[in-house]
Enzyme design. Structure first.
Site, short mmCIF file in Angstrom:
data_model
loop_
_atom_site.label_atom_id
_atom_site.label_comp_id
_atom_site.label_asym_id
_atom_site.label_seq_id
_atom_site.Cartn_x
_atom_site.Cartn_y
_atom_site.Cartn_z
CG ASP A 140 -1.81 1.20 1.29
OD1 ASP A 140 -2.37 1.55 0.23
OD2 ASP A 140 -1.98 1.78 2.38
CG HIS A 244 -4.17 8.95 -3.61
ND1 HIS A 244 -3.17 8.09 -3.25
CD2 HIS A 244 -4.29 8.84 -4.96
CE1 HIS A 244 -2.70 7.48 -4.34
NE2 HIS A 244 -3.36 7.92 -5.39
CB SER A 268 1.13 3.41 2.95
OG SER A 268 1.85 3.60 4.16
CG ASP A 298 -6.19 1.24 -0.53
OD1 ASP A 298 -5.06 0.71 -0.52
OD2 ASP A 298 -6.72 1.69 -1.56
N1 LIG Z 1 -8.33 8.93 -6.67
C1 LIG Z 1 -8.03 8.26 -5.55
N2 LIG Z 1 -8.58 8.64 -4.37
C2 LIG Z 1 -8.29 7.98 -3.23
N3 LIG Z 1 -7.45 6.91 -3.17
C3 LIG Z 1 -6.88 6.50 -4.31
C4 LIG Z 1 -7.13 7.15 -5.55
N4 LIG Z 1 -6.41 6.49 -6.51
C5 LIG Z 1 -5.74 5.49 -5.88
N5 LIG Z 1 -6.02 5.48 -4.57
C6 LIG Z 1 -5.56 4.55 -3.54
O1 LIG Z 1 -4.69 5.23 -2.65
C7 LIG Z 1 -3.82 4.26 -2.10
C8 LIG Z 1 -2.65 4.91 -1.45
O2 LIG Z 1 -3.14 5.71 -0.41
P1 LIG Z 1 -2.32 6.91 0.18
O3 LIG Z 1 -2.55 8.10 -0.67
O4 LIG Z 1 -2.93 7.04 1.54
O5 LIG Z 1 -0.89 6.50 0.22
C9 LIG Z 1 -3.49 3.40 -3.27
O6 LIG Z 1 -3.08 2.14 -2.80
P2 LIG Z 1 -1.88 1.36 -3.55
O7 LIG Z 1 -0.64 2.15 -3.40
O8 LIG Z 1 -1.88 0.07 -2.79
O9 LIG Z 1 -2.32 1.18 -4.96
C10 LIG Z 1 -4.81 3.36 -4.08
O10 LIG Z 1 -5.56 2.20 -3.83
MG LIG Z 2 -3.35 0.43 -1.29
MG LIG Z 3 -1.25 -1.78 -3.21
#
Ligand SMILES: Nc1ncnc2c1ncn2[C@@H]1O[C@H](COP(=O)(O)O)[C@@H](OP(=O)(O)O)[C@H]1O
Ligand SMILES: [Mg+2]
Ligand SMILES: [Mg+2]
Ligand SMILES: [Mg+2]
Length: 358
Positions: A140, A244, A268, A298
């Site tokens: 993640d 995100h 993450s 997540d």
């Molecule tokens: N538009 C969006 N809004 C919110 N979360 C998103 C996003 N696009 C991807 N993600 C998710 O945000 C995660 C990472 O979270 P953070 O920003 O807290 O580090 C990603 O996990 P992965 O890295 O496992 O794909 C993915 O699943």
């Molecule tokens: Mg993730």
């Molecule tokens: Mg992942």
């Protein structure tokens, strides 16, 4: 060895499986090209993600052959790319725990590259509210992993739609709970051996942290959220990636709560882990796009860990996260995680600021 009580065996297997997979991701970080591919949604996946998913699912299938698994990745790209498949296979074979008893608990090595691909694809369960289902995010914060920032190996067991066990492998967090939060990782946290933690929780049994080791699991200590006399003293965490979580909304919410400290941005579920151990106080995840649905992997482990450490976790409307609706959190928008005593106050401001936007 994990203590006795409900889910003691599940916790022990999950800790060892996450430990082994986290060590694999560290080896990718140090000694390999990361084999980064772009997925359909334009997000990255690396050989570390594939390898960690293969190892954890193999362990779960050995220990709990009847359980379902909802995991983020699939083997399609590896089936179409022999070189990539071989690289992941080499990694997976090399990722043995030094403690023989632990390896035995996890069922030993995978039989062949083809078995590895089939194992990765065992994470395709559609999830739901019935029975035992594991939620797995092999890496993640893949973008953080690629940047040398925070990332997490995340595993949770849901039974009948509720998270009962959660484990986070956090190789780039400091061992000490009290160390102040820094953006990304601090200069001294160079992902060296011996750094990193495993944070875990079992429903009704509290949350724990232990050092990430190569040998047998280190002994744990319990963790709690920091008592927060005034919300204005809070340190809040948010995503590094502006796509995100809306960073201008979070700045407005912080200002309305009287918080003057800048946010700490980290990738993450390290955010959930950090607030659960009192290194930070609040975690806000504020929707950027109306059509984005959060994925259960997540949030599942982090949700339980924060609640067991004395926190409350809801979405931006105040609803508990519902993990029983399939692979996504389709009933929820965003995340507000805070110590139980101030969650209501934080949520009130979140709602007010977001409604003023409309
Ligand atoms: N538009 C969006 N809004 C919110 N979360 C998103 C996003 N696009 C991807 N993600 C998710 O945000 C995660 C990472 O979270 P953070 O920003 O807290 O580090 C990603 O996990 P992965 O890295 O496992 O794909 C993915 O699943
Ligand atoms: Mg993730
Ligand atoms: Mg992942
Ligand atoms: Mg991803």
């Amino acid at each position: 060895m994990a203590s006795s009580g409900p889910y003691a065996h599940e916790l022990n297997v999950a800790l060892l499986a996450v430990q082994r997979a986290t060590l694999l991701t560290k080896s990718v970080f140090h000694s390999h090209a990361k084999g980064t591919l772009s997925k359909n949604d334009a997000s990255p996946v690396t050989i570390g993600d594939f390898g960690a998913q293969a190892l954890i699912i193999a362990a779960l299938q050995h220990a709990f052959p009847n359980d379902q698994i909802v995991a983020e990745e699939e083997a399609k790209d590896l089936r179409e790319n022999e070189q990539l498949r071989n690289t992941v296979w080499d990694l997976v074979q090399a990722a043995k725990l030094s403690d023989a008893t632990s390896e035995l608990t996890l069922g030993g090595p995978l039989a062949s590259p083809d078995a590895m691909l089939d194992t990765i694809d065992k994470g395709a369960s559609q999830g739901g509210r019935a029975g035992r289902i594991w939620a797995l995010d092999p890496i993640d914060g893949t973008k953080g992993f690629l940047r040398g920032g925070q990332y997490a190996v995340c595993l949770a067991l849901m039974v009948d739609g509720h998270v009962r066990v959660g484990v986070l492998g956090l190789p780039n967090l400091p061992e000490s709970d009290a160390e102040p939060l820094v953006e990304g990782i601090g200069a001294e946290q160079t992902d060296a051996d011996g750094k990193g933690v495993l944070i875990s929780a079992v429903e009704g049994q509290g949350a724990q942290s232990r050092a990430l080791t190569r040998g047998p699991l280190a002994s744990p200590h319990s963790i709690q959220m920091k008592p927060l006399a005034r919300v204005s003293d809070a340190t809040f965490c948010e995503s590094v990636e502006a796509a995100h979580s809306d960073q201008s909304d979070s700045a407005r919410i912080a200002a309305a709560l009287g918080i003057s400290k800048p946010s700490v941005r980290m990738d993450s579920q390290a955010k959930y882990g950090s607030i659960a151990r009192g290194a930070g106080d609040l975690y806000l995840r504020l929707p950027v796009r109306k059509d984005y649905v959060e994925k259960i992997w997540d949030h599942a482990a982090g949700d339980l860990i924060v609640r067991e450490a004395g926190g409350e976790v809801t979405d931006v409307e105040g609803k508990r996260l519902d993990f029983g609706l399939g692979r996504t959190l389709k009933a929820n928008k965003g995340v507000v995680a805070a110590p139980r005593g101030v969650h209501g106050e934080v949520l009130g401001v979140v709602k007010k600021v977001l409604s003023e936007k409309k």
